[in-house]
Scaffold this active site. Structure first.
Site, PDB file in Angstrom:
ATOM      1  N   GLY A  67      54.658 -13.827  -7.808  1.00  0.00           N
ATOM      2  CA  GLY A  67      53.437 -13.042  -8.012  1.00  0.00           C
ATOM      3  C   GLY A  67      52.504 -12.943  -6.823  1.00  0.00           C
ATOM      4  O   GLY A  67      51.874 -11.905  -6.615  1.00  0.00           O
TER       5      GLY A  67
ATOM      6  N   ASP B 116      47.809 -15.813  -7.137  1.00  0.00           N
ATOM      7  CA  ASP B 116      47.488 -14.475  -7.623  1.00  0.00           C
ATOM      8  C   ASP B 116      46.461 -14.501  -8.754  1.00  0.00           C
ATOM      9  O   ASP B 116      45.443 -13.835  -8.697  1.00  0.00           O
ATOM     10  CB  ASP B 116      48.770 -13.746  -8.076  1.00  0.00           C
ATOM     11  CG  ASP B 116      49.681 -14.628  -8.925  1.00  0.00           C
ATOM     12  OD1 ASP B 116      49.216 -15.648  -9.473  1.00  0.00           O
ATOM     13  OD2 ASP B 116      50.884 -14.308  -9.036  1.00  0.00           O
TER      14      ASP B 116
ATOM     15  N   ASP C 149      45.036 -19.099 -14.503  1.00  0.00           N
ATOM     16  CA  ASP C 149      44.781 -19.027 -15.943  1.00  0.00           C
ATOM     17  C   ASP C 149      44.486 -20.448 -16.416  1.00  0.00           C
ATOM     18  O   ASP C 149      43.367 -20.924 -16.270  1.00  0.00           O
ATOM     19  CB  ASP C 149      46.014 -18.399 -16.604  1.00  0.00           C
ATOM     20  CG  ASP C 149      45.808 -18.109 -18.078  1.00  0.00           C
ATOM     21  OD1 ASP C 149      44.711 -18.373 -18.588  1.00  0.00           O
ATOM     22  OD2 ASP C 149      46.756 -17.634 -18.734  1.00  0.00           O
TER      23      ASP C 149
ATOM     24  N   LYS D  25      41.204 -15.912 -14.574  1.00  0.00           N
ATOM     25  CA  LYS D  25      41.098 -15.282 -15.883  1.00  0.00           C
ATOM     26  C   LYS D  25      39.936 -15.895 -16.650  1.00  0.00           C
ATOM     27  O   LYS D  25      39.836 -17.114 -16.758  1.00  0.00           O
ATOM     28  CB  LYS D  25      42.411 -15.448 -16.646  1.00  0.00           C
ATOM     29  CG  LYS D  25      42.470 -14.562 -17.852  1.00  0.00           C
ATOM     30  CD  LYS D  25      43.827 -14.554 -18.469  1.00  0.00           C
ATOM     31  CE  LYS D  25      44.762 -13.597 -17.794  1.00  0.00           C
ATOM     32  NZ  LYS D  25      45.997 -13.435 -18.576  1.00  0.00           N
TER      33      LYS D  25
ATOM     34  N   ASP E 204      53.598  -9.230 -12.703  1.00  0.00           N
ATOM     35  CA  ASP E 204      54.631  -8.474 -13.418  1.00  0.00           C
ATOM     36  C   ASP E 204      54.528  -8.604 -14.927  1.00  0.00           C
ATOM     37  O   ASP E 204      53.852  -9.492 -15.450  1.00  0.00           O
ATOM     38  CB  ASP E 204      56.008  -8.991 -13.004  1.00  0.00           C
ATOM     39  CG  ASP E 204      56.319 -10.356 -13.619  1.00  0.00           C
ATOM     40  OD1 ASP E 204      55.457 -11.249 -13.521  1.00  0.00           O
ATOM     41  OD2 ASP E 204      57.390 -10.518 -14.232  1.00  0.00           O
TER      42      ASP E 204
ATOM     43  N   ARG F 273      55.038  -4.938 -10.410  1.00  0.00           N
ATOM     44  CA  ARG F 273      54.495  -5.690  -9.274  1.00  0.00           C
ATOM     45  C   ARG F 273      54.015  -4.764  -8.163  1.00  0.00           C
ATOM     46  O   ARG F 273      53.137  -5.118  -7.380  1.00  0.00           O
ATOM     47  CB  ARG F 273      55.567  -6.624  -8.681  1.00  0.00           C
ATOM     48  CG  ARG F 273      55.982  -7.773  -9.582  1.00  0.00           C
ATOM     49  CD  ARG F 273      56.810  -8.773  -8.773  1.00  0.00           C
ATOM     50  NE  ARG F 273      57.557  -9.702  -9.615  1.00  0.00           N
ATOM     51  CZ  ARG F 273      57.055 -10.821 -10.128  1.00  0.00           C
ATOM     52  NH1 ARG F 273      55.804 -11.146  -9.913  1.00  0.00           N
ATOM     53  NH2 ARG F 273      57.812 -11.614 -10.872  1.00  0.00           N
TER      54      ARG F 273
END
Ligand code: 5GP
Length: 183
Positions: free
Chosen positions: A47, A103, A106, A134, A163, A169
């Protein structure tokens, strides 16, 4: 052509321009903070490869790059943070100033496991540069990012390296997928 919204995308969270502004700011901050330190920027595949490519071009001081690949988002990751290393670094990080380019942060469990692993190799310093975090109201990530690009809503987002089933992506923006795509 690439500026047209992909038919599977419900809404754009970060436009190309938003992304460029974020990355430029992160690159400037890192360049100031790591002057004379020749930082090693690590991206966790797959990612983060798009963010990494932009970030290093926004950094104006000498730096080097390396990559790791881990198995991600399995049940192991969500429960314990344990990940399987599929590709390790080629660089000896002892005494190096290391920055992990992530990237999207979370739960942070994947990174907290990786940080423990990398700290055992005695880098001079180790920090995280997260392109996005996030926003989840009832939990905070298990790790602290020294550099934070932006916050994204608690939805499954794709594009800019992220993705869904290995697709999307290559979208030059970050967007929310239409629910019918995964239902
Ligand atoms: P964490 O360990 O912080 O919960 O998860 C981090 C990884 O999960 C990210 O590097 C990314 O690969 C994946 N991930 C988390 N949220 C999303 C999302 O909204 N979209 C996509 N495509 N991947 C995500």
């Amino acid at each position: 052509m690439t500026d047209q919204l992909h038919p599977d995308i419900e809404s754009v969270v970060l436009s190309k321009q938003d992304i460029q502004d974020i990355v430029d700011r992160l690159g400037r901050q890192i360049s100031e903070d790591y002057e004379g330190k020749n930082p090693l920027i690590i991206a966790v595949l797959r990612g983060a490869f798009v963010f990494m490519a932009d970030l290093v071009r926004a950094i104006s001081i000498p730096c080097t790059v390396d990559f790791m690949a881990v198995s991600s988002y399995g049940s192991d990751v969500t429960s314990s943070g344990r990940v399987r290393i599929l590709k390790d670094l080629d660089t000896d990080i002892e005494g190096r100033h290391v920055i992990i380019a992530e990237d999207i942060l979370d739960s942070g469990l994947t990174l907290s496991y990786l940080i423990k692993l990398l700290e055992g190799r005695h880098p001079a310093s180790l920090s995280i540069c997260a392109f996005s975090i996030k926003d989840v109201s009832d939990k905070t990530p298990a790790v602290n990012a020294a550099y934070v690009g932006t916050h994204v809503p608690d939805a499954f987002v794709v594009g800019y390296g992220l993705d869904y089933a290995e697709r999307y992506r290559n979208l030059p923006y970050v967007g929310v997928l239409k629910p019918e795509v995964y239902s």
